[in-house]
Design a protein around this motif. Structure first.
Motif, short mmCIF file in Angstrom:
data_model
loop_
_atom_site.label_atom_id
_atom_site.label_comp_id
_atom_site.label_asym_id
_atom_site.label_seq_id
_atom_site.Cartn_x
_atom_site.Cartn_y
_atom_site.Cartn_z
N SER A 176 43.79 23.49 3.66
CA SER A 176 42.65 24.24 3.13
C SER A 176 41.45 23.31 2.94
O SER A 176 41.51 22.35 2.17
CB SER A 176 43.05 24.86 1.78
OG SER A 176 41.90 25.25 1.11
N ILE A 177 40.37 23.63 3.64
CA ILE A 177 39.15 22.84 3.52
C ILE A 177 38.58 23.02 2.10
O ILE A 177 38.11 22.06 1.49
CB ILE A 177 38.10 23.29 4.58
CG1 ILE A 177 38.69 23.21 5.99
CG2 ILE A 177 36.80 22.49 4.46
CD1 ILE A 177 39.01 21.83 6.49
N GLU A 178 38.65 24.26 1.59
CA GLU A 178 38.14 24.52 0.24
C GLU A 178 38.86 23.67 -0.80
O GLU A 178 38.24 23.03 -1.66
CB GLU A 178 38.30 26.01 -0.11
CG GLU A 178 37.23 26.91 0.48
CD GLU A 178 35.85 26.28 0.40
OE1 GLU A 178 35.39 26.01 -0.72
OE2 GLU A 178 35.23 26.03 1.46
N LEU A 203 38.75 16.74 9.71
CA LEU A 203 38.56 15.34 10.12
C LEU A 203 37.14 14.86 9.76
O LEU A 203 36.94 13.69 9.43
CB LEU A 203 38.83 15.17 11.62
CG LEU A 203 40.28 15.45 12.07
CD1 LEU A 203 40.41 15.26 13.58
CD2 LEU A 203 41.29 14.56 11.34
N ASP A 204 36.18 15.80 9.80
CA ASP A 204 34.80 15.43 9.45
C ASP A 204 34.68 14.99 7.99
O ASP A 204 33.72 14.32 7.62
CB ASP A 204 33.85 16.62 9.70
CG ASP A 204 33.62 16.85 11.20
OD1 ASP A 204 33.94 15.95 12.00
OD2 ASP A 204 33.15 17.95 11.56
N LEU A 205 35.64 15.38 7.15
CA LEU A 205 35.60 15.01 5.73
C LEU A 205 36.43 13.76 5.44
O LEU A 205 36.52 13.32 4.29
CB LEU A 205 36.14 16.17 4.87
CG LEU A 205 35.36 17.49 4.92
CD1 LEU A 205 36.12 18.60 4.21
CD2 LEU A 205 33.98 17.29 4.27
N VAL A 251 47.03 17.30 0.22
CA VAL A 251 46.13 18.46 0.38
C VAL A 251 47.00 19.70 0.59
O VAL A 251 47.90 19.69 1.43
CB VAL A 251 45.19 18.27 1.59
CG1 VAL A 251 44.23 19.46 1.71
CG2 VAL A 251 44.40 16.97 1.48
N PRO A 252 46.75 20.77 -0.17
CA PRO A 252 47.56 21.99 -0.01
C PRO A 252 47.14 22.81 1.21
O PRO A 252 46.01 22.67 1.69
CB PRO A 252 47.28 22.79 -1.29
CG PRO A 252 46.44 21.92 -2.15
CD PRO A 252 45.80 20.90 -1.27
N PRO A 253 48.03 23.68 1.68
CA PRO A 253 47.68 24.56 2.79
C PRO A 253 46.80 25.71 2.33
O PRO A 253 46.62 25.93 1.13
CB PRO A 253 49.04 25.08 3.26
CG PRO A 253 49.90 25.02 2.05
CD PRO A 253 49.41 23.88 1.22
N GLU A 254 46.26 26.47 3.31
CA GLU A 254 45.39 27.61 2.97
C GLU A 254 46.15 28.69 2.21
O GLU A 254 45.64 29.30 1.30
CB GLU A 254 44.83 28.22 4.27
CG GLU A 254 43.51 27.61 4.67
CD GLU A 254 43.17 27.88 6.11
OE1 GLU A 254 43.68 28.85 6.69
OE2 GLU A 254 42.37 27.10 6.66
N THR A 255 47.39 28.95 2.66
CA THR A 255 48.16 30.03 2.03
C THR A 255 49.37 29.46 1.28
O THR A 255 49.79 28.34 1.55
CB THR A 255 48.66 31.02 3.10
OG1 THR A 255 49.32 30.26 4.11
CG2 THR A 255 47.54 31.82 3.70
N GLY A 256 49.90 30.26 0.38
CA GLY A 256 51.09 29.83 -0.36
C GLY A 256 50.70 29.10 -1.63
O GLY A 256 49.55 28.67 -1.79
#
Ligand code: 13P
Ligand code: SF4
Length: 307
Positions: A176-178, A203-205, A251-256
């Motif tokens: 998750s980018i957020e 990768l840009d971050l 870093v956590p995933p978008e879902t779950g």
């Protein structure tokens, strides 16, 4: 059952060696003779004098070990431990794709089946992909498969325009980018470490991009004390073990709801399955002879180009 003791006993009785990828659970990493990234596992498998290799990782890692050491018995704790990235590149479709570009060199990521490697000129891992692509002339025509994220990253850092297969890893493309941005705000001093299988916007971050082994060694060399880590969270075990004075945040995933990102394939291996596979000498990796004869060439080429 004390699996640690029993596995150690079986290992010495059978002259077996246990190899584990950094994405394995902590207990498996702790009992392994070798813990490494995909390149190191292939290098060790090529030169071990053990009679049995137990590859604690996913299927393509066992296959690569078997292709490099065809006279050894290669076991995997769970035969179903596959790889979504390897699955995103079926051999027949890849062969058809490659046949459309007859004047191109075919470079394949190691996360592929032996059948895909059989249609490949040189295999790479995330450790050596840049070095190997850089070894070709700037105007060389290259197909890169199957990871579009790694391929896009290598295109960017080498100034190439390789034709990319449209595949990806479900773990690395799910971050998750957020949530990463929130972690960066929460830990302003932390460096972001990312695996090149992650999407470009992640990768840009990143402050540092590299293979699992490169992320581990960078976290030791950096004078920073906090690291936000964007790869499968198994690597945090070695990071914390090697650098206990430092803090590592997955870093956590978008879902779950989980706070980290685990590869469900890698995590199919357990101490119980490792014990059973060593005891019963099954499941065993078998590679079709004709495919293995073709697939070994680009793997050996990679090992030679990595020296
Ligand atoms: P490396 O072991 O090259 O870092 O690759 C990570 C991976 O996804 C293995 O499946
Ligand atoms: Fe495959 Fe991704 Fe799991 Fe690595 S983390 S084994 S690339 S699915």
């Amino acid at each position: 059952m004390n699996y640690v003791e029993e596995i150690k006993k079986l290992k010495s009785e059978k002259n077996a060696v246990i190899m584990a990828h950094y994405y394995q659970s902590a207990d498996i990493q702790d009992i392994a003779d070798y813990i490494g990234d995909s390149l190191a596992l292939a290098q060790w498998a090529a030169k071990t004098d053990a009679d049995i290799i137990v590859m604690c990782g996913v299927h393509f890692m066992g296959e690569t070990a078997k292709i490099l050491s065809p006279n050894k018995k290669v076991l995997v704790p769970d035969m179903n431990a596959g790889c979504s990235l390897a699955d995103s590149c079926p051999a027949e479709e890849f062969a058809e794709f490659v046949s459309k570009y007859p004047d191109h060199t075919v470079i394949s990521y190691v996360n592929t089946t032996a059948a895909v490697k059989a249609h490949t000129d040189v295999v790479v891992t995330s450790t050596n992909a840049k070095k190997i692509v850089d070894s070709f002339p700037m105007d060389a025509k290259i197909i890169f498969g199957p990871d579009k994220n790694l391929g896009g990253y290598i295109n960017a850092v080498t100034g190439r325009n390789m034709i990319l297969w449209n595949g990806c890893c479900h773990v690395h493309s799910q971050f998750s980018i957020e949530k990463l941005k929130e972690l960066k705000a929460q830990y302003p001093e932390a460096e972001v470490l990312a695996h090149p299988e992650c999407k470009k916007e992640l990768l840009d971050l990143a402050d540092f991009i590299g293979s699992t082994a490169a992320l581990l060694s960078y976290s030791g060399k950096s004078d920073k004390k906090e690291f936000i880590v964007a790869t499968e969270s198994g690597i945090l075990h070695q990071m914390k073990k090697d650098y206990p004075e430092k803090t590592f945040i997955p870093v956590p995933p978008e879902t779950g709801n989980c706070a980290c990102n685990e590869c469900n394939y890698m995590r199919m291996n357990t101490m119980e399955k490792l014990y059973n596979c060593l005891k019963n000498e099954t499941p065993e990796i078998i590679v079709d002879k004709e495919i293995a004869e073709k697939a070994v060439k680009p793997i050996i080429k990679m090992l030679e180009m990595s020296k």
